[in-house]
Write a protein that holds these residues in place. Structure first.
Motif, mmCIF file in Angstrom:
data_model
loop_
_atom_site.group_PDB
_atom_site.id
_atom_site.type_symbol
_atom_site.label_atom_id
_atom_site.label_comp_id
_atom_site.label_asym_id
_atom_site.label_seq_id
_atom_site.Cartn_x
_atom_site.Cartn_y
_atom_site.Cartn_z
ATOM 1 N N GLN A 106 48.425 26.804 40.240
ATOM 2 C CA GLN A 106 49.634 26.088 40.628
ATOM 3 C C GLN A 106 50.630 25.940 39.482
ATOM 4 O OE1 GLN A 106 48.017 22.407 42.134
ATOM 5 N NE2 GLN A 106 47.632 23.245 44.187
ATOM 6 N N ALA A 107 50.189 26.251 38.267
ATOM 7 C CA ALA A 107 51.062 26.089 37.096
ATOM 8 C C ALA A 107 52.173 27.134 37.096
ATOM 9 C CB ALA A 107 50.236 26.205 35.819
ATOM 10 N N ARG A 108 53.323 26.753 36.563
ATOM 11 C CA ARG A 108 54.436 27.695 36.452
ATOM 12 C C ARG A 108 54.166 28.751 35.385
ATOM 13 N NH1 ARG A 108 60.478 25.089 36.923
ATOM 14 N NH2 ARG A 108 60.380 24.498 39.123
ATOM 15 N N ALA A 109 53.484 28.347 34.340
ATOM 16 C CA ALA A 109 53.203 29.266 33.231
ATOM 17 C C ALA A 109 51.956 28.793 32.505
ATOM 18 C CB ALA A 109 54.389 29.333 32.280
ATOM 19 N N LEU A 110 51.371 29.684 31.715
ATOM 20 C CA LEU A 110 50.175 29.369 30.944
ATOM 21 C C LEU A 110 50.420 29.652 29.471
ATOM 22 C CD1 LEU A 110 47.517 31.010 33.296
ATOM 23 C CD2 LEU A 110 48.046 28.585 33.089
ATOM 24 N N ILE A 111 50.069 28.674 28.617
ATOM 25 C CA ILE A 111 50.214 28.807 27.175
ATOM 26 C C ILE A 111 48.822 28.885 26.571
ATOM 27 C CG2 ILE A 111 51.071 27.725 25.067
ATOM 28 C CD1 ILE A 111 53.144 26.269 26.830
ATOM 29 N N TRP A 112 48.564 29.920 25.768
ATOM 30 C CA TRP A 112 47.241 30.173 25.238
ATOM 31 C C TRP A 112 47.202 30.042 23.719
ATOM 32 C CZ3 TRP A 112 43.503 30.731 28.802
ATOM 33 C CH2 TRP A 112 43.882 31.156 30.096
ATOM 34 N N ASN A 113 46.146 29.368 23.237
ATOM 35 C CA ASN A 113 45.913 29.281 21.791
ATOM 36 C C ASN A 113 45.099 30.489 21.343
ATOM 37 O OD1 ASN A 113 45.654 28.444 19.145
ATOM 38 N ND2 ASN A 113 43.976 27.033 19.568
ATOM 39 N N THR A 114 45.742 31.642 21.371
ATOM 40 C CA THR A 114 45.131 32.888 20.932
ATOM 41 C C THR A 114 46.247 33.861 20.600
ATOM 42 O OG1 THR A 114 43.474 34.576 21.485
ATOM 43 C CG2 THR A 114 44.961 33.885 23.256
ATOM 44 N N PHE A 115 45.897 35.081 20.253
ATOM 45 C CA PHE A 115 46.941 36.071 19.969
ATOM 46 C C PHE A 115 46.569 37.392 20.623
ATOM 47 C CE2 PHE A 115 43.969 35.834 16.498
ATOM 48 C CZ PHE A 115 43.732 37.136 16.092
ATOM 49 N N LYS A 116 47.563 38.165 20.928
ATOM 50 C CA LYS A 116 47.405 39.369 21.740
ATOM 51 C C LYS A 116 46.355 40.319 21.181
ATOM 52 C CE LYS A 116 50.087 43.335 23.463
ATOM 53 N NZ LYS A 116 51.433 43.974 23.475
ATOM 54 N N GLU A 117 46.364 40.526 19.886
ATOM 55 C CA GLU A 117 45.481 41.517 19.275
ATOM 56 C C GLU A 117 44.007 41.137 19.383
ATOM 57 O OE1 GLU A 117 49.529 41.977 17.643
ATOM 58 O OE2 GLU A 117 48.207 40.282 18.032
ATOM 59 N N LEU A 118 43.707 39.859 19.598
ATOM 60 C CA LEU A 118 42.317 39.411 19.686
ATOM 61 C C LEU A 118 41.769 39.516 21.099
ATOM 62 C CD1 LEU A 118 39.952 38.116 18.101
ATOM 63 C CD2 LEU A 118 40.839 35.875 18.826
ATOM 64 N N GLU A 119 42.593 39.208 22.100
ATOM 65 C CA GLU A 119 42.084 39.121 23.472
ATOM 66 C C GLU A 119 42.997 39.815 24.489
ATOM 67 O OE1 GLU A 119 39.636 35.319 24.237
ATOM 68 O OE2 GLU A 119 41.477 34.621 23.277
ATOM 69 N N GLU A 120 43.583 40.898 24.089
ATOM 70 C CA GLU A 120 44.538 41.576 24.961
ATOM 71 C C GLU A 120 43.904 42.021 26.279
ATOM 72 O OE1 GLU A 120 47.915 45.106 24.755
ATOM 73 O OE2 GLU A 120 46.431 44.922 23.156
ATOM 74 N N HIS A 121 42.737 42.633 26.229
ATOM 75 C CA HIS A 121 42.109 43.142 27.448
ATOM 76 C C HIS A 121 41.690 42.002 28.376
ATOM 77 C CE1 HIS A 121 42.263 47.143 25.879
ATOM 78 N NE2 HIS A 121 41.522 46.840 24.827
ATOM 79 N N GLU A 122 41.198 40.901 27.786
ATOM 80 C CA GLU A 122 40.793 39.752 28.599
ATOM 81 C C GLU A 122 41.990 39.131 29.309
ATOM 82 O OE1 GLU A 122 37.650 40.562 25.731
ATOM 83 O OE2 GLU A 122 39.819 40.385 25.573
ATOM 84 N N LEU A 123 43.109 39.042 28.608
ATOM 85 C CA LEU A 123 44.303 38.454 29.206
ATOM 86 C C LEU A 123 44.907 39.359 30.262
ATOM 87 C CD1 LEU A 123 45.486 35.658 28.606
ATOM 88 C CD2 LEU A 123 43.909 36.452 26.845
ATOM 89 N N GLU A 124 44.797 40.649 30.070
ATOM 90 C CA GLU A 124 45.270 41.593 31.086
ATOM 91 C C GLU A 124 44.485 41.418 32.374
ATOM 92 O OE1 GLU A 124 44.998 45.481 29.442
ATOM 93 O OE2 GLU A 124 46.822 45.298 28.238
ATOM 94 N N ALA A 125 43.163 41.268 32.257
ATOM 95 C CA ALA A 125 42.313 41.064 33.433
ATOM 96 C C ALA A 125 42.620 39.726 34.091
ATOM 97 C CB ALA A 125 40.843 41.133 33.025
ATOM 98 N N LEU A 126 42.848 38.705 33.279
ATOM 99 C CA LEU A 126 43.130 37.368 33.805
ATOM 100 C C LEU A 126 44.452 37.343 34.562
ATOM 101 C CD1 LEU A 126 41.648 34.655 33.673
ATOM 102 C CD2 LEU A 126 43.060 34.050 31.714
ATOM 103 N N SER A 127 45.395 38.145 34.108
ATOM 104 C CA SER A 127 46.709 38.180 34.753
ATOM 105 C C SER A 127 46.631 38.689 36.192
ATOM 106 C CB SER A 127 47.669 39.066 33.949
ATOM 107 O OG SER A 127 47.885 38.529 32.663
ATOM 108 N N GLN A 128 45.570 39.435 36.511
ATOM 109 C CA GLN A 128 45.421 39.927 37.880
ATOM 110 C C GLN A 128 45.154 38.773 38.841
ATOM 111 O OE1 GLN A 128 46.023 43.207 38.445
ATOM 112 N NE2 GLN A 128 46.443 43.237 36.237
ATOM 113 N N ASP A 129 44.393 37.787 38.402
ATOM 114 C CA ASP A 129 44.057 36.634 39.245
ATOM 115 C C ASP A 129 45.062 35.495 39.091
ATOM 116 O OD1 ASP A 129 41.680 37.750 40.323
ATOM 117 O OD2 ASP A 129 40.640 37.281 38.456
ATOM 118 N N PHE A 130 45.729 35.455 37.931
ATOM 119 C CA PHE A 130 46.701 34.396 37.666
ATOM 120 C C PHE A 130 48.022 35.057 37.265
ATOM 121 C CE2 PHE A 130 42.483 32.785 36.623
ATOM 122 C CZ PHE A 130 42.424 31.631 37.401
#
Length: 261
Positions: free
Chosen positions: A11-35
């Protein structure tokens, strides 16, 4: 609880993550499919403000002067965060694991963190005699970011909370993980099996495994491999925070997103 969290995220408009792209890029890409909400990776958060402004307990600065007396990468820093408690039997295994390793260590024992003890009353007989000549130093709380950044610190035995994990990565310090609950379990598995920058204790607190893990991280050739990998990630942290870097750019995108309303 998890179901409510997922519902709230969707339900959130946006998500702010305490991480950086180079560390968890693949995980965030997968998460974006559901969110499909906008995602802003602007971490590591702790790089944006002074460590002392966040500390819940009084930091013992003497730990830094003690570290000054030791060679580079020679000291194991031990701290299980501000929430984890251990039983007396576990505390004894930790103490003997450290003593038997013969590795210099800086050990944070938070008051009340040992069941049935105010502070160090449960130290085993003969322990202090085993750590003579300044090989071990025990404090109630330490300036963690400064300790991890110190040249003498060569390893971090941690509970595997995300803040501690990220702080260790940012300073290029390899890890031994003893997770207890929540995200610590997943973080520890990533440290050992995905990023391969440390080890996870599989049998809880057992002095033999503790001694072996310390040797692996601090002395063995495998420890050198861990150190090379985590220093490579540390370099990516420094780049992501600079102008044009992934976190820097994501923070700019977040500001523009707020201004668009």
């Amino acid at each position: 609880m998890l179901e409510l969290t997922v519902k709230g995220i969707k339900q959130a408009r946006a998500l702010i993550w305490n991480t950086f792209k180079e560390l968890e890029e693949h995980e965030l890409e997968a998460l974006s499919q559901d969110f499909p909400n906008p995602h802003f990776l602007i971490g590591p958060f702790h790089k944006f403000f002074l460590a002392s402004s966040r500390s819940l307990l009084t930091q013992d600065q003497s730990s830094l002067s003690w570290l000054d007396k030791h060679p580079p990468n020679s000291v194991l820093y031990v701290s299980f965060g501000s929430l984890v408690k251990v039983e007396e039997s576990q505390f004894l295994e930790i103490a003997w694991g450290l003593a038997n390793s013969k590795q210099p260590f800086l050990w944070v024992v938070r008051p009340g963190s040992v069941e049935g003890s105010e502070w160090l009353e449960r130290l085993p007989d003969g322990f202090l005699e085993r750590i003579v000549e300044g090989r071990g130093y025990i404090v109630k709380w330490a300036p963690q970011q400064d300790v991890l950044a110190h040249r003498a610190t060569g390893g971090f035995w941690t509970h595997g909370g995300w803040n501690s994990t990220l702080e260790s990565i940012c300073e290029g310090v390899t890890m031994i993980c003893s997770p207890s609950f929540g995200d610590q379990l997943l973080n520890a598995r990533y440290v050992s099996d995905v990023w391969k920058i440390g080890v996870k204790l599989e049998d809880g607190f057992e002095r033999g495994e503790i001694q072996s893990a310390i040797k692996k991280v601090m002395a063995d050739e495998e420890g050198l491999e861990f150190r090379n990998k985590i220093r490579n990630i540390k370099g990516k942290v420094n780049l992501c925070l600079k102008k044009g870097g992934s976190s820097y750019s994501s923070l700019e995108d977040l500001v523009n997103y707020f201004l668009s309303f």
